[in-house]
Design a protein around this motif. Structure first.
Motif, PDB file in Angstrom:
ATOM      1  N   LEU A  72      26.042   5.015 -58.779  1.00  0.00           N
ATOM      2  CA  LEU A  72      26.523   4.209 -57.642  1.00  0.00           C
ATOM      3  C   LEU A  72      27.659   3.293 -58.094  1.00  0.00           C
ATOM      4  CD1 LEU A  72      26.165   3.260 -54.656  1.00  0.00           C
ATOM      5  CD2 LEU A  72      24.661   1.471 -55.539  1.00  0.00           C
ATOM      6  N   GLN A  76      31.507   3.363 -56.822  1.00  0.00           N
ATOM      7  CA  GLN A  76      32.127   2.183 -56.197  1.00  0.00           C
ATOM      8  C   GLN A  76      33.408   1.789 -56.937  1.00  0.00           C
ATOM      9  OE1 GLN A  76      28.843  -0.601 -55.984  1.00  0.00           O
ATOM     10  NE2 GLN A  76      28.201   0.195 -53.992  1.00  0.00           N
ATOM     11  N   ARG A  84      40.442   1.070 -51.929  1.00  0.00           N
ATOM     12  CA  ARG A  84      39.628   0.713 -50.772  1.00  0.00           C
ATOM     13  C   ARG A  84      39.474  -0.798 -50.730  1.00  0.00           C
ATOM     14  NH1 ARG A  84      33.671   2.904 -49.189  1.00  0.00           N
ATOM     15  NH2 ARG A  84      33.088   1.088 -47.958  1.00  0.00           N
ATOM     16  N   GLN A  87      35.923  -3.925 -46.178  1.00  0.00           N
ATOM     17  CA  GLN A  87      34.547  -3.447 -46.235  1.00  0.00           C
ATOM     18  C   GLN A  87      33.896  -3.540 -44.853  1.00  0.00           C
ATOM     19  OE1 GLN A  87      32.564  -2.112 -48.781  1.00  0.00           O
ATOM     20  NE2 GLN A  87      34.425  -1.919 -49.982  1.00  0.00           N
ATOM     21  N   GLU A  88      34.737  -3.512 -43.830  1.00  0.00           N
ATOM     22  CA  GLU A  88      34.260  -3.580 -42.452  1.00  0.00           C
ATOM     23  C   GLU A  88      33.247  -2.451 -42.226  1.00  0.00           C
ATOM     24  OE1 GLU A  88      36.665  -3.117 -38.389  1.00  0.00           O
ATOM     25  OE2 GLU A  88      37.813  -3.890 -40.088  1.00  0.00           O
ATOM     26  N   LYS A  89      32.110  -2.775 -41.668  1.00  0.00           N
ATOM     27  CA  LYS A  89      31.079  -1.762 -41.472  1.00  0.00           C
ATOM     28  C   LYS A  89      31.598  -0.623 -40.596  1.00  0.00           C
ATOM     29  CE  LYS A  89      26.238  -1.208 -40.294  1.00  0.00           C
ATOM     30  NZ  LYS A  89      25.959  -0.377 -41.475  1.00  0.00           N
ATOM     31  N   TRP A  90      31.494   0.587 -41.124  1.00  0.00           N
ATOM     32  CA  TRP A  90      31.889   1.800 -40.410  1.00  0.00           C
ATOM     33  C   TRP A  90      33.369   1.820 -40.023  1.00  0.00           C
ATOM     34  CZ3 TRP A  90      27.066   1.949 -36.670  1.00  0.00           C
ATOM     35  CH2 TRP A  90      25.932   2.240 -37.427  1.00  0.00           C
ATOM     36  N   ARG A  93      38.735   3.752 -43.826  1.00  0.00           N
ATOM     37  CA  ARG A  93      38.724   3.675 -45.293  1.00  0.00           C
ATOM     38  C   ARG A  93      39.480   4.824 -45.951  1.00  0.00           C
ATOM     39  NH1 ARG A  93      32.973   2.758 -45.463  1.00  0.00           N
ATOM     40  NH2 ARG A  93      33.651   1.348 -43.866  1.00  0.00           N
ATOM     41  N   LEU A  97      32.407   7.117 -50.673  1.00  0.00           N
ATOM     42  CA  LEU A  97      31.577   8.022 -51.473  1.00  0.00           C
ATOM     43  C   LEU A  97      30.123   7.591 -51.333  1.00  0.00           C
ATOM     44  CD1 LEU A  97      33.867   7.987 -54.657  1.00  0.00           C
ATOM     45  CD2 LEU A  97      33.750   9.786 -52.904  1.00  0.00           C
ATOM     46  N   ASP A  98      29.321   8.405 -50.690  1.00  0.00           N
ATOM     47  CA  ASP A  98      27.908   8.071 -50.475  1.00  0.00           C
ATOM     48  C   ASP A  98      27.023   9.003 -51.287  1.00  0.00           C
ATOM     49  OD1 ASP A  98      28.370   6.044 -48.619  1.00  0.00           O
ATOM     50  OD2 ASP A  98      28.302   7.418 -46.914  1.00  0.00           O
ATOM     51  N   GLU A 111      20.475  -2.144 -53.206  1.00  0.00           N
ATOM     52  CA  GLU A 111      21.842  -1.626 -53.112  1.00  0.00           C
ATOM     53  C   GLU A 111      21.916  -0.102 -53.050  1.00  0.00           C
ATOM     54  OE1 GLU A 111      20.183  -2.695 -55.719  1.00  0.00           O
ATOM     55  OE2 GLU A 111      21.422  -2.769 -57.541  1.00  0.00           O
ATOM     56  N   LEU A 112      20.783   0.568 -53.081  1.00  0.00           N
ATOM     57  CA  LEU A 112      20.820   2.038 -53.062  1.00  0.00           C
ATOM     58  C   LEU A 112      19.564   2.625 -52.416  1.00  0.00           C
ATOM     59  CD1 LEU A 112      22.214   4.696 -53.933  1.00  0.00           C
ATOM     60  CD2 LEU A 112      20.940   4.546 -56.084  1.00  0.00           C
ATOM     61  N   LYS A 113      19.770   3.235 -51.274  1.00  0.00           N
ATOM     62  CA  LYS A 113      18.671   3.923 -50.566  1.00  0.00           C
ATOM     63  C   LYS A 113      18.950   5.423 -50.596  1.00  0.00           C
ATOM     64  CE  LYS A 113      17.706  -0.248 -48.698  1.00  0.00           C
ATOM     65  NZ  LYS A 113      16.773  -1.134 -49.348  1.00  0.00           N
ATOM     66  N   VAL A 114      17.983   6.186 -51.075  1.00  0.00           N
ATOM     67  CA  VAL A 114      18.114   7.645 -51.154  1.00  0.00           C
ATOM     68  C   VAL A 114      16.803   8.287 -50.713  1.00  0.00           C
ATOM     69  CG1 VAL A 114      18.451   9.595 -52.713  1.00  0.00           C
ATOM     70  CG2 VAL A 114      19.807   7.537 -53.055  1.00  0.00           C
ATOM     71  N   HIS A 116      20.084   9.008 -48.246  1.00  0.00           N
ATOM     72  CA  HIS A 116      20.917   8.063 -47.498  1.00  0.00           C
ATOM     73  C   HIS A 116      20.316   7.889 -46.096  1.00  0.00           C
ATOM     74  CE1 HIS A 116      24.289   6.324 -45.360  1.00  0.00           C
ATOM     75  NE2 HIS A 116      24.872   6.092 -46.516  1.00  0.00           N
ATOM     76  N   LEU A 118      21.188   7.148 -43.144  1.00  0.00           N
ATOM     77  CA  LEU A 118      21.786   7.623 -41.887  1.00  0.00           C
ATOM     78  C   LEU A 118      22.158   9.093 -41.911  1.00  0.00           C
ATOM     79  CD1 LEU A 118      24.015   4.509 -41.136  1.00  0.00           C
ATOM     80  CD2 LEU A 118      21.999   5.243 -39.859  1.00  0.00           C
TER      81      LEU A 118
HETATM   82  N1  ATP Z   1      22.778   6.169 -50.784  1.00  0.00           N
HETATM   83  C1  ATP Z   1      23.774   5.248 -50.848  1.00  0.00           C
HETATM   84  N2  ATP Z   1      25.031   5.611 -51.203  1.00  0.00           N
HETATM   85  C2  ATP Z   1      26.029   4.707 -51.253  1.00  0.00           C
HETATM   86  N3  ATP Z   1      25.876   3.398 -50.973  1.00  0.00           N
HETATM   87  C3  ATP Z   1      24.648   2.979 -50.617  1.00  0.00           C
HETATM   88  C4  ATP Z   1      23.540   3.897 -50.541  1.00  0.00           C
HETATM   89  N4  ATP Z   1      22.435   3.199 -50.155  1.00  0.00           N
HETATM   90  C5  ATP Z   1      22.830   1.932 -50.007  1.00  0.00           C
HETATM   91  N5  ATP Z   1      24.152   1.779 -50.277  1.00  0.00           N
HETATM   92  C6  ATP Z   1      24.861   0.493 -50.193  1.00  0.00           C
HETATM   93  O1  ATP Z   1      25.644   0.474 -49.036  1.00  0.00           O
HETATM   94  C7  ATP Z   1      26.638  -0.515 -49.226  1.00  0.00           C
HETATM   95  C8  ATP Z   1      27.727  -0.388 -48.187  1.00  0.00           C
HETATM   96  O2  ATP Z   1      28.380   0.842 -48.394  1.00  0.00           O
HETATM   97  P1  ATP Z   1      29.659   1.209 -47.564  1.00  0.00           P
HETATM   98  O3  ATP Z   1      30.638   0.075 -47.583  1.00  0.00           O
HETATM   99  O4  ATP Z   1      30.131   2.534 -48.054  1.00  0.00           O
HETATM  100  O5  ATP Z   1      29.027   1.303 -46.110  1.00  0.00           O
HETATM  101  P2  ATP Z   1      29.632   2.034 -44.906  1.00  0.00           P
HETATM  102  O6  ATP Z   1      30.332   3.250 -45.435  1.00  0.00           O
HETATM  103  O7  ATP Z   1      30.426   1.060 -44.066  1.00  0.00           O
HETATM  104  O8  ATP Z   1      28.377   2.484 -44.059  1.00  0.00           O
HETATM  105  P3  ATP Z   1      27.342   3.636 -44.349  1.00  0.00           P
HETATM  106  O9  ATP Z   1      26.534   3.168 -45.528  1.00  0.00           O
HETATM  107  O10 ATP Z   1      26.597   3.679 -43.074  1.00  0.00           O
HETATM  108  O11 ATP Z   1      28.098   4.921 -44.651  1.00  0.00           O
HETATM  109  C9  ATP Z   1      27.067  -0.313 -50.665  1.00  0.00           C
HETATM  110  O12 ATP Z   1      27.533  -1.496 -51.228  1.00  0.00           O
HETATM  111  C10 ATP Z   1      25.807   0.211 -51.351  1.00  0.00           C
HETATM  112  O13 ATP Z   1      25.226  -0.782 -52.179  1.00  0.00           O
END
Ligand code: ATP
Ligand code: PH2
Length: 164
Positions: A72, A76, A84, A87-90, A93, A97-98, A111-114, A116, A118
């Motif tokens: 992770l 990042q 990048r 960091q505006e939600k959604w 960008r 990378l998820d 900070e990490l849910k797996v 993912h 959504l």
């Molecule tokens: N499986 C994951 N992969 C990547 N980031 C994750 C995951 N689970 C939790 N996160 C957390 O999500 C935070 C926000 O990530 P990011 O800015 O990419 O969100 P987003 O792309 O706006 O929304 P989304 O997470 O819905 O795609 C990261 O700082 C990271 O710590």
């Protein structure tokens, strides 16, 4: 032991296809990491916040010796190095990378849910993921990718996603 990991890539700013190529290159440079498979590229309508540019999305399968939180952090770092900023939600960008799946692991760090959280609702993830591994089973509830995809397609149709 190397783990099989699925990563979702997305870009909706600048040279979108090139951004994905740069990110894939940087991923192959990570310690003990190689790309095993790559899906096609897909042009997808923005999900969540609809008033922004279309995305290019892709899913890759990698084999990595990195631990989940190290991966992770490395991903990042790639996002930041590629410029990048917001960091505006959604929001828009250059690169996103998820980590979608990490072997059979179910992870719930702050900070990490797996898996993912959504990914089951997102055609821009499910369609390329199914292309890379049509037999995939979710490690948390045993759901089959094909069935998850069918139920989302039944709700939304597939007009919003086009192979490029
Ligand atoms: N499986 C994951 N992969 C990547 N980031 C994750 C995951 N689970 C939790 N996160 C957390 O999500 C935070 C926000 O990530 P990011 O800015 O990419 O969100 P987003 O792309 O706006 O929304 P989304 O997470 O819905 O795609 C990261 O700082 C990271 O710590
Ligand atoms: N089509 C599409 N829509 C999105 C995407 C994405 O990668 N593709 N990423 C988002 C940020 O998490 C929000 N919306």
């Amino acid at each position: 032991m190397k783990k099989r990991v699925y990563i979702g890539l997305g870009s909706n700013c600048g040279l979108k296809q090139e951004n994905l190529a740069v990110a894939r290159n940087k991923i192959t440079e990570l310690e003990g990491t190689r790309i095993v498979k790559s899906s096609s590229l897909y042009l997808t309508a923005p999900w969540g916040r609809t008033e922004q540019e279309d995305f290019i999305n892709q899913v890759i399968e990698i084999k990595t010796a990195l631990e989940p939180l190290a991966l992770l952090q490395d991903l990042q770092e790639i996002e930041i190095k590629m410029g990048r900023q917001r960091q505006e939600k959604w929001g828009p960008r250059i690169i996103d990378l998820d980590i979608l799946l990490f072997g059979d692991e179910v992870l719930d760090f702050p900070e990490l849910k797996v898996p993912h959280p959504l990914m089951r609702q997102r055609l821009f993830v499910l369609v390329p993921l199914q292309e890379v591994n049509a037999e995939l089973i979710f490690p948390d509830d045993g759901a089959k990718i094909k069935e998850v995809l069918i139920s989302v397609l039944a709700r939304e149709g597939n007009k919003k996603i086009k192979r490029v």
